[in-house]
Design a protein around this motif. Structure first.
Motif, PDB file in Angstrom:
ATOM      1  N   PRO A  77      78.972  52.679  82.130  1.00 34.88           N
ATOM      2  CA  PRO A  77      79.508  51.415  82.622  1.00 34.88           C
ATOM      3  C   PRO A  77      78.665  50.814  83.741  1.00 34.88           C
ATOM      4  N   THR A  78      77.922  51.650  84.483  1.00 37.64           N
ATOM      5  CA  THR A  78      77.047  51.109  85.518  1.00 37.64           C
ATOM      6  C   THR A  78      75.927  50.299  84.875  1.00 37.64           C
ATOM      7  N   GLY A  79      75.439  50.742  83.747  1.00 38.59           N
ATOM      8  CA  GLY A  79      74.421  49.997  83.012  1.00 38.59           C
ATOM      9  C   GLY A  79      74.948  48.671  82.510  1.00 38.59           C
ATOM     10  N   ALA A 105      73.411  45.125  83.393  1.00 40.49           N
ATOM     11  CA  ALA A 105      73.064  44.177  82.328  1.00 40.49           C
ATOM     12  C   ALA A 105      73.770  42.839  82.540  1.00 40.49           C
ATOM     13  N   ALA A 106      75.005  42.882  83.004  1.00 39.68           N
ATOM     14  CA  ALA A 106      75.741  41.644  83.277  1.00 39.68           C
ATOM     15  C   ALA A 106      75.070  40.840  84.381  1.00 39.68           C
ATOM     16  N   LEU A 107      74.599  41.543  85.418  1.00 39.44           N
ATOM     17  CA  LEU A 107      73.908  40.859  86.514  1.00 39.44           C
ATOM     18  C   LEU A 107      72.601  40.235  86.021  1.00 39.44           C
ATOM     19  N   VAL A 108      71.850  40.969  85.234  1.00 42.26           N
ATOM     20  CA  VAL A 108      70.585  40.445  84.702  1.00 42.26           C
ATOM     21  C   VAL A 108      70.846  39.258  83.781  1.00 42.26           C
ATOM     22  N   VAL A 168      82.773  42.058  81.960  1.00 44.48           N
ATOM     23  CA  VAL A 168      84.153  42.523  81.829  1.00 44.48           C
ATOM     24  C   VAL A 168      84.179  44.029  81.555  1.00 44.48           C
ATOM     25  N   LYS A 169      83.262  44.491  80.711  1.00 40.07           N
ATOM     26  CA  LYS A 169      83.198  45.927  80.430  1.00 40.07           C
ATOM     27  C   LYS A 169      82.675  46.710  81.633  1.00 40.07           C
ATOM     28  N   GLY A 170      81.849  46.095  82.462  1.00 41.41           N
ATOM     29  CA  GLY A 170      81.293  46.767  83.627  1.00 41.41           C
ATOM     30  C   GLY A 170      82.219  46.793  84.827  1.00 41.41           C
ATOM     31  N   MET A 171      83.366  46.146  84.733  1.00 38.98           N
ATOM     32  CA  MET A 171      84.316  46.121  85.856  1.00 38.98           C
ATOM     33  C   MET A 171      84.885  47.504  86.174  1.00 38.98           C
ATOM     34  N   ARG A 172      84.852  48.415  85.211  1.00 39.05           N
ATOM     35  CA  ARG A 172      85.422  49.749  85.419  1.00 39.05           C
ATOM     36  C   ARG A 172      84.434  50.716  86.055  1.00 39.05           C
ATOM     37  N   SER A 173      83.249  50.244  86.378  1.00 33.53           N
ATOM     38  CA  SER A 173      82.215  51.138  86.899  1.00 33.53           C
ATOM     39  C   SER A 173      82.256  51.189  88.421  1.00 33.53           C
ATOM     40  N   THR A 174      81.397  52.034  88.952  1.00 32.47           N
ATOM     41  CA  THR A 174      81.269  52.101  90.408  1.00 32.47           C
ATOM     42  C   THR A 174      80.488  50.910  90.938  1.00 32.47           C
ATOM     43  N   SER A 175      79.792  50.201  90.066  1.00 33.68           N
ATOM     44  CA  SER A 175      79.028  49.009  90.438  1.00 33.68           C
ATOM     45  C   SER A 175      79.836  47.749  90.160  1.00 33.68           C
ATOM     46  N   ARG A 176      81.066  47.750  90.593  1.00 37.23           N
ATOM     47  CA  ARG A 176      81.968  46.627  90.345  1.00 37.23           C
ATOM     48  C   ARG A 176      81.439  45.333  90.967  1.00 37.23           C
TER      49      ARG A 176
END
Length: 93
Positions: free
Chosen positions: A12-14, A18-21, A48-56
């Motif tokens: 999920p951090t990836g 990817a969302a930021l890029v 939306v999928k990356g919201m569950r990561s430590t890189s919120r």
């Protein structure tokens, strides 16, 4: 006992990265709506999928930039469609 190898697609951090890029690329891609629309939509899904990561925070930044890029893309496409329907030609012969 078997060790499970981590699946690289389950990172999920990836997805937040990817969302930021994609958000950054989407901020530039809105100039060409055919390119900006898919980039920002994929960026929205990844954020939306990356919201569950430590890189919120990165996911939220990507989400914000993708929303802005999608809005600009839709506005640009609407203006282009309007000008095309009205026959406006900016290029002088």
């Amino acid at each position: 006992m078997e060790q499970q190898t981590p699946n690289p697609t389950d990172n999920p951090t990836g997805k937040a990265t990817a969302a930021l890029v994609l958000g950054i690329v989407g901020m530039l891609a809105w100039i060409f709506p055919l390119f900006g629309l898919p980039v920002t939509i994929v960026g929205l899904v990844m954020s939306v999928k990356g919201m569950r990561s430590t890189s919120r925070g990165m996911a939220i930044a990507g989400l914000t930039m993708c929303i802005i890029g999608l809005t600009l893309t839709i506005i640009n496409a609407s203006i282009g469609a309007y000008q095309g329907a009205r026959g406006v030609n900016w290029i002088q012969k």
